[in-house]
Scaffold this motif. Sequence first.
Motif, PDB file in Angstrom:
ATOM      1  N   LEU A   1     -10.846  -0.423  -2.303  1.00 60.10           N
ATOM      2  CA  LEU A   1     -10.416   0.468  -3.376  1.00 60.10           C
ATOM      3  C   LEU A   1     -11.022   0.028  -4.698  1.00 60.10           C
ATOM      4  O   LEU A   1     -10.876  -1.120  -5.118  1.00 60.10           O
ATOM      5  N   GLN A   2     -11.706   0.949  -5.363  1.00 55.84           N
ATOM      6  CA  GLN A   2     -12.414   0.662  -6.609  1.00 55.84           C
ATOM      7  C   GLN A   2     -11.571   1.105  -7.794  1.00 55.84           C
ATOM      8  O   GLN A   2     -11.064   2.222  -7.829  1.00 55.84           O
ATOM      9  N   THR A   3     -11.443   0.248  -8.789  1.00 56.31           N
ATOM     10  CA  THR A   3     -10.706   0.600 -10.006  1.00 56.31           C
ATOM     11  C   THR A   3     -11.633   0.972 -11.152  1.00 56.31           C
ATOM     12  O   THR A   3     -11.198   1.618 -12.113  1.00 56.31           O
ATOM     13  N   ALA A   4     -12.888   0.582 -11.068  1.00 52.75           N
ATOM     14  CA  ALA A   4     -13.848   0.936 -12.125  1.00 52.75           C
ATOM     15  C   ALA A   4     -14.265   2.399 -11.983  1.00 52.75           C
ATOM     16  O   ALA A   4     -14.105   3.022 -10.928  1.00 52.75           O
ATOM     17  N   ALA A   5     -14.802   2.948 -13.057  1.00 51.41           N
ATOM     18  CA  ALA A   5     -15.278   4.336 -13.042  1.00 51.41           C
ATOM     19  C   ALA A   5     -16.480   4.473 -12.106  1.00 51.41           C
ATOM     20  O   ALA A   5     -17.219   3.511 -11.845  1.00 51.41           O
ATOM     21  N   TYR A   6     -16.657   5.693 -11.609  1.00 45.22           N
ATOM     22  CA  TYR A   6     -17.803   6.008 -10.748  1.00 45.22           C
ATOM     23  C   TYR A   6     -18.891   6.634 -11.616  1.00 45.22           C
ATOM     24  O   TYR A   6     -18.677   7.660 -12.250  1.00 45.22           O
ATOM     25  N   GLU A   7     -20.082   6.014 -11.617  1.00 42.32           N
ATOM     26  CA  GLU A   7     -21.143   6.414 -12.528  1.00 42.32           C
ATOM     27  C   GLU A   7     -22.251   7.225 -11.874  1.00 42.32           C
ATOM     28  O   GLU A   7     -23.112   7.763 -12.565  1.00 42.32           O
ATOM     29  N   ALA A   8     -22.252   7.330 -10.554  1.00 40.31           N
ATOM     30  CA  ALA A   8     -23.337   8.042  -9.859  1.00 40.31           C
ATOM     31  C   ALA A   8     -22.756   8.927  -8.749  1.00 40.31           C
ATOM     32  O   ALA A   8     -22.941   8.652  -7.561  1.00 40.31           O
ATOM     33  N   PRO A   9     -22.048   9.981  -9.120  1.00 39.76           N
ATOM     34  CA  PRO A   9     -21.440  10.844  -8.104  1.00 39.76           C
ATOM     35  C   PRO A   9     -22.479  11.651  -7.333  1.00 39.76           C
ATOM     36  O   PRO A   9     -23.617  11.821  -7.785  1.00 39.76           O
ATOM     37  N   ASN A  10     -22.085  12.118  -6.179  1.00 38.00           N
ATOM     38  CA  ASN A  10     -22.898  13.047  -5.401  1.00 38.00           C
ATOM     39  C   ASN A  10     -22.486  14.471  -5.737  1.00 38.00           C
ATOM     40  O   ASN A  10     -21.302  14.817  -5.672  1.00 38.00           O
ATOM     41  N   VAL A  11     -23.462  15.295  -6.105  1.00 40.43           N
ATOM     42  CA  VAL A  11     -23.228  16.690  -6.466  1.00 40.43           C
ATOM     43  C   VAL A  11     -23.864  17.573  -5.406  1.00 40.43           C
ATOM     44  O   VAL A  11     -25.080  17.502  -5.187  1.00 40.43           O
ATOM     45  N   ILE A  12     -23.054  18.366  -4.739  1.00 41.16           N
ATOM     46  CA  ILE A  12     -23.543  19.255  -3.678  1.00 41.16           C
ATOM     47  C   ILE A  12     -23.024  20.656  -3.957  1.00 41.16           C
ATOM     48  O   ILE A  12     -21.826  20.851  -4.203  1.00 41.16           O
ATOM     49  N   VAL A  13     -23.907  21.638  -3.921  1.00 41.45           N
ATOM     50  CA  VAL A  13     -23.526  23.034  -4.127  1.00 41.45           C
ATOM     51  C   VAL A  13     -23.876  23.808  -2.862  1.00 41.45           C
ATOM     52  O   VAL A  13     -25.048  23.898  -2.481  1.00 41.45           O
ATOM     53  N   PHE A  14     -22.840  24.343  -2.226  1.00 39.13           N
ATOM     54  CA  PHE A  14     -22.996  25.154  -1.018  1.00 39.13           C
ATOM     55  C   PHE A  14     -22.965  26.630  -1.406  1.00 39.13           C
ATOM     56  O   PHE A  14     -22.243  27.022  -2.330  1.00 39.13           O
ATOM     57  N   GLN A  15     -23.720  27.428  -0.691  1.00 36.96           N
ATOM     58  CA  GLN A  15     -23.754  28.869  -0.952  1.00 36.96           C
ATOM     59  C   GLN A  15     -23.713  29.629   0.363  1.00 36.96           C
ATOM     60  O   GLN A  15     -24.376  29.241   1.339  1.00 36.96           O
ATOM     61  N   LYS A  16     -22.926  30.703   0.406  1.00 35.47           N
ATOM     62  CA  LYS A  16     -22.874  31.591   1.560  1.00 35.47           C
ATOM     63  C   LYS A  16     -23.011  33.027   1.070  1.00 35.47           C
ATOM     64  O   LYS A  16     -22.487  33.369   0.002  1.00 35.47           O
TER      65      LYS A  16
END
Length: 285
Positions: free
Chosen positions: A100-115
């Motif tokens: 479990l991480q308490t520090a901020a997340y600086e490199a999120p994964n961004v995914i955009v799905f389209q239908k």
Amino acid sequence: MFIYINGEIVSKEQAAISPFDHGFLYGLGVFETFRIYNGHPFLLDDHLERLNRSLHALMIEKEFNRTETTELLQQLSQVNGWRHSYIRFNVSAGNGEIGLQTAAYEAPNVIVFQKPLQPPDGLLEKKGTWLATRRNSPELNERLKSHHYLNSIAGKREVGDDPSIEGIFLNETGNVAEGVVSNIFWVKERTLYTPAVAAGILNGVTRQYIMHRAREAGMEVKEGLFLPIEVKEADEVFFTNSIQEITAVSQIDGQRFPGKHGAWTNKLFSFYASDREILWSRQQN
């Protein structure tokens, strides 16, 4: 089908993230779902406002604005060749060590799905049913549109696969909460009722738009903690979400309502239909 992932547009077969993503390991992620109507992302500003607020609550250091998001959506729509579509805009925490991480997340994964979706048609209609499964309490001060979906899956399993039936949650104290994938509204005379955020619901973007438009139309809008009997005594009932728009309710467990013949339901739907290719935010009205 092509999707957007971390700055690139790739085929769905090529898309991949690390198993160390804390969205996968611990459910740390949020998303928005909305529709693109003839190239226009309806209420995009409102969706991004909620998304950014949710990311801040999860200590994920990422923020989105209209300009970059619209460009991304235009590129994805062009590659897929769709003018009308469903969008799931997903942001997960990103990679980390196991634990479990308490520090901020600086490199999120961004995914955009389209239908692809068909161009919008008239007012739709569903039946409702009261669920035995209770809506769980939010884990933070307010419910986020997060990866934690077990409670909704349990509700959907209780209802079954029939898309014409929406399950309705009560919360843990027996008050009306929301649908499995929707917010619920009902009308009594000229008053529009809907459960308050304090009932443990998701504060839907379409929910906020409907309340705004209803007030403009001269309706009194009441948010609160309500028992099922108050829904049963209503003149009209409808569900809302960003994909199914406004959906009239014809009956709940055999009790009949006007459904798509409801006067106020039709009036609010007419506003929605006139706004969906124009508005960036409910505040434009």
